[in-house]
Design a protein around this motif. Sequence first.
Motif, PDB file in Angstrom:
ATOM      1  N   VAL A 182       0.932  -1.231   0.012  1.00 47.63           N
ATOM      2  CA  VAL A 182      -0.140   0.118  -0.005  1.00 47.63           C
ATOM      3  C   VAL A 182       0.689   1.301   0.138  1.00 47.63           C
ATOM      4  CG1 VAL A 182      -1.960   1.296   1.224  1.00 47.63           C
ATOM      5  CG2 VAL A 182      -1.743  -1.141   1.371  1.00 47.63           C
ATOM      6  N   VAL A 183       0.828   1.985  -1.109  1.00 47.54           N
ATOM      7  CA  VAL A 183       1.662   3.304  -1.344  1.00 47.54           C
ATOM      8  C   VAL A 183       0.556   4.392  -0.510  1.00 47.54           C
ATOM      9  CG1 VAL A 183       2.696   4.902  -2.710  1.00 47.54           C
ATOM     10  CG2 VAL A 183       2.811   2.313  -3.024  1.00 47.54           C
ATOM     11  N   CYS A 184       1.208   5.203   0.432  1.00 50.05           N
ATOM     12  CA  CYS A 184       0.496   6.431   0.660  1.00 50.05           C
ATOM     13  C   CYS A 184       1.228   7.668   0.291  1.00 50.05           C
ATOM     14  CB  CYS A 184       0.242   6.622   2.229  1.00 50.05           C
ATOM     15  SG  CYS A 184      -0.882   7.883   2.696  1.00 50.05           S
ATOM     16  N   TRP A 185       0.559   8.432  -0.401  1.00 49.07           N
ATOM     17  CA  TRP A 185       1.148   9.945  -0.937  1.00 49.07           C
ATOM     18  C   TRP A 185       1.153  10.927  -0.085  1.00 49.07           C
ATOM     19  CZ3 TRP A 185       4.343   9.837  -4.973  1.00 49.07           C
ATOM     20  CH2 TRP A 185       4.802  11.101  -5.527  1.00 49.07           C
ATOM     21  N   GLY A 186       2.099  11.067   0.982  1.00 53.42           N
ATOM     22  CA  GLY A 186       1.745  11.859   2.064  1.00 53.42           C
ATOM     23  C   GLY A 186       2.146  13.430   1.951  1.00 53.42           C
ATOM     24  N   TYR A 187       1.509  13.813   1.140  1.00 55.66           N
ATOM     25  CA  TYR A 187       1.914  15.616   0.558  1.00 55.66           C
ATOM     26  C   TYR A 187       1.221  16.357   1.302  1.00 55.66           C
ATOM     27  CZ  TYR A 187      -2.274  15.702  -1.743  1.00 55.66           C
ATOM     28  OH  TYR A 187      -3.808  15.594  -1.878  1.00 55.66           O
ATOM     29  N   GLY A 188       1.948  17.574   1.561  1.00 56.73           N
ATOM     30  CA  GLY A 188       1.077  18.665   2.479  1.00 56.73           C
ATOM     31  C   GLY A 188       0.642  18.413   3.929  1.00 56.73           C
ATOM     32  N   VAL A 189      -0.524  18.746   4.391  1.00 57.09           N
ATOM     33  CA  VAL A 189      -1.047  18.523   5.522  1.00 57.09           C
ATOM     34  C   VAL A 189      -1.232  16.931   5.969  1.00 57.09           C
ATOM     35  CG1 VAL A 189      -2.605  19.256   7.489  1.00 57.09           C
ATOM     36  CG2 VAL A 189      -1.856  20.805   6.096  1.00 57.09           C
ATOM     37  N   VAL A 190      -0.629  16.409   6.943  1.00 58.69           N
ATOM     38  CA  VAL A 190      -0.786  14.974   7.185  1.00 58.69           C
ATOM     39  C   VAL A 190      -0.761  15.044   8.884  1.00 58.69           C
ATOM     40  CG1 VAL A 190       0.254  12.567   7.033  1.00 58.69           C
ATOM     41  CG2 VAL A 190       0.675  14.300   5.369  1.00 58.69           C
ATOM     42  N   MET A 191      -2.150  14.902   9.359  1.00 60.31           N
ATOM     43  CA  MET A 191      -2.286  15.200  10.636  1.00 60.31           C
ATOM     44  C   MET A 191      -3.216  14.103  11.260  1.00 60.31           C
ATOM     45  SD  MET A 191      -1.911  19.256  11.679  1.00 60.31           S
ATOM     46  CE  MET A 191      -0.126  20.002  11.345  1.00 60.31           C
ATOM     47  N   GLY A 192      -3.140  13.721  12.601  1.00 55.77           N
ATOM     48  CA  GLY A 192      -4.336  12.880  13.242  1.00 55.77           C
ATOM     49  C   GLY A 192      -4.700  11.834  12.491  1.00 55.77           C
ATOM     50  N   GLY A 193      -5.829  11.432  12.271  1.00 57.14           N
ATOM     51  CA  GLY A 193      -6.213  10.490  11.266  1.00 57.14           C
ATOM     52  C   GLY A 193      -5.522  10.252  10.112  1.00 57.14           C
ATOM     53  N   GLY A 194      -5.128  11.242   9.443  1.00 56.59           N
ATOM     54  CA  GLY A 194      -4.209  11.204   8.191  1.00 56.59           C
ATOM     55  C   GLY A 194      -2.989  10.600   8.223  1.00 56.59           C
ATOM     56  N   LEU A 195      -2.191  10.943   9.410  1.00 57.27           N
ATOM     57  CA  LEU A 195      -1.270  10.353   9.895  1.00 57.27           C
ATOM     58  C   LEU A 195      -1.314   8.974  10.248  1.00 57.27           C
ATOM     59  CD1 LEU A 195       1.883  10.415  10.372  1.00 57.27           C
ATOM     60  CD2 LEU A 195       1.565  11.395  12.599  1.00 57.27           C
ATOM     61  N   GLY A 196      -2.448   8.396  10.753  1.00 62.16           N
ATOM     62  CA  GLY A 196      -2.634   6.956  11.013  1.00 62.16           C
ATOM     63  C   GLY A 196      -2.746   6.498   9.914  1.00 62.16           C
TER      64      GLY A 196
END
Length: 365
Positions: free
Chosen positions: A110-124
């Motif tokens: 699973v590739v996650c494209w973590g650009y910009g704001v990555v917080m809380g549930g996004g970081l999870g």
Amino acid sequence: MSGTVDSNLLGDGSHRIGRLTLNAPQSLNSLTREMVEIILESLLAWRDDNTVAAVFIDGVGDKAFCAGGDVQALRDSCVAMPGGPCDYAENFFAREYLMNYMLHTYPKPVVCWGYGVVMGGGLGILAGCSHRVVSERTRIGMPEVTIALFPDVGGSWFLNKMPGHLGRFLALTAANINAADALFCGLGNYFLANEQRDQVIAALVASDWSSGDSDATVAALLKDLPAGASMPQAQVEPLMDEVNAWVEGDDLAQIVDRVSLWQGDDPWLSRARDGLMNGSKLAAAWIFRQLNESRDATLETVFISELRLAAHIMRHREFSEGVRALLIDKDRNPQWTYDTVASVPASVLDGFFIDAPGAPVLELP
């Protein structure tokens, strides 16, 4: 708040790529219950589909991958049922944590494209994926102490695996980190420019999967692609001595006193100090305890304990007050229950770490 997740299969034939795109740009792609359900449904279907070789997760817009969960909806649930059970909020966490657990244990890359704001549930989501791409604009944070929550979504797992006391530091101070820091602490494992996203997707669709090792195929693709942007300057690694010195030890009150007395001039550390000093002291206490108690826990146990703590937090006024002050009235003047961590009664803190009557049960596969 409305939002959805665009779920698509890319390519044809015997090897396709499942793409999940968070689509709630007006809220920086913050997660709703409906979005979590779409992700779960897609992951389950693709897990058992032999034509799906890998999954790619990203978000709409150029500002954020995901700014977290829809905390205003969670607060509405808490206000509607003071003392709980808070059905919407507690069941949201149960489903979200199931999604996080599935990502951590998914049998396909699973590739996650973590650009910009990555917080809380996004970081999870990012932390649970096997291949985590960060970019020149990535800004990662777990700001839960500022709204009286805690770094959940597996934070009790991945924060404890960071170098030194960095995980504890980030949890207590709500400090933001960039791509260089993410690579250092293990939240990211590839650095690419945000403009390279379409190139990566096309390369995944065109990949030769005949080796039978799909993780190696994805890793080689991401590793061999030259980055199209310059790495931002590291903030964390040069300051690790200070980070460790700030939050070492088993006495939270001593840690807070130590941080409050810091008189340096580094802007990143200054913001971190202010994050702890202005945040909920009750939240700091349950954050500190949750991390300590989860240090050697299994992944399954981590998520079960996080759901228990989250249910209790939803039933306490502190969270509703934090969201009110930061996101609703925006007066940034929360009326916290306790002025200091030392004034939090042990019996009150203990109450957050026992079973919550009527709370949902986390059913992990």
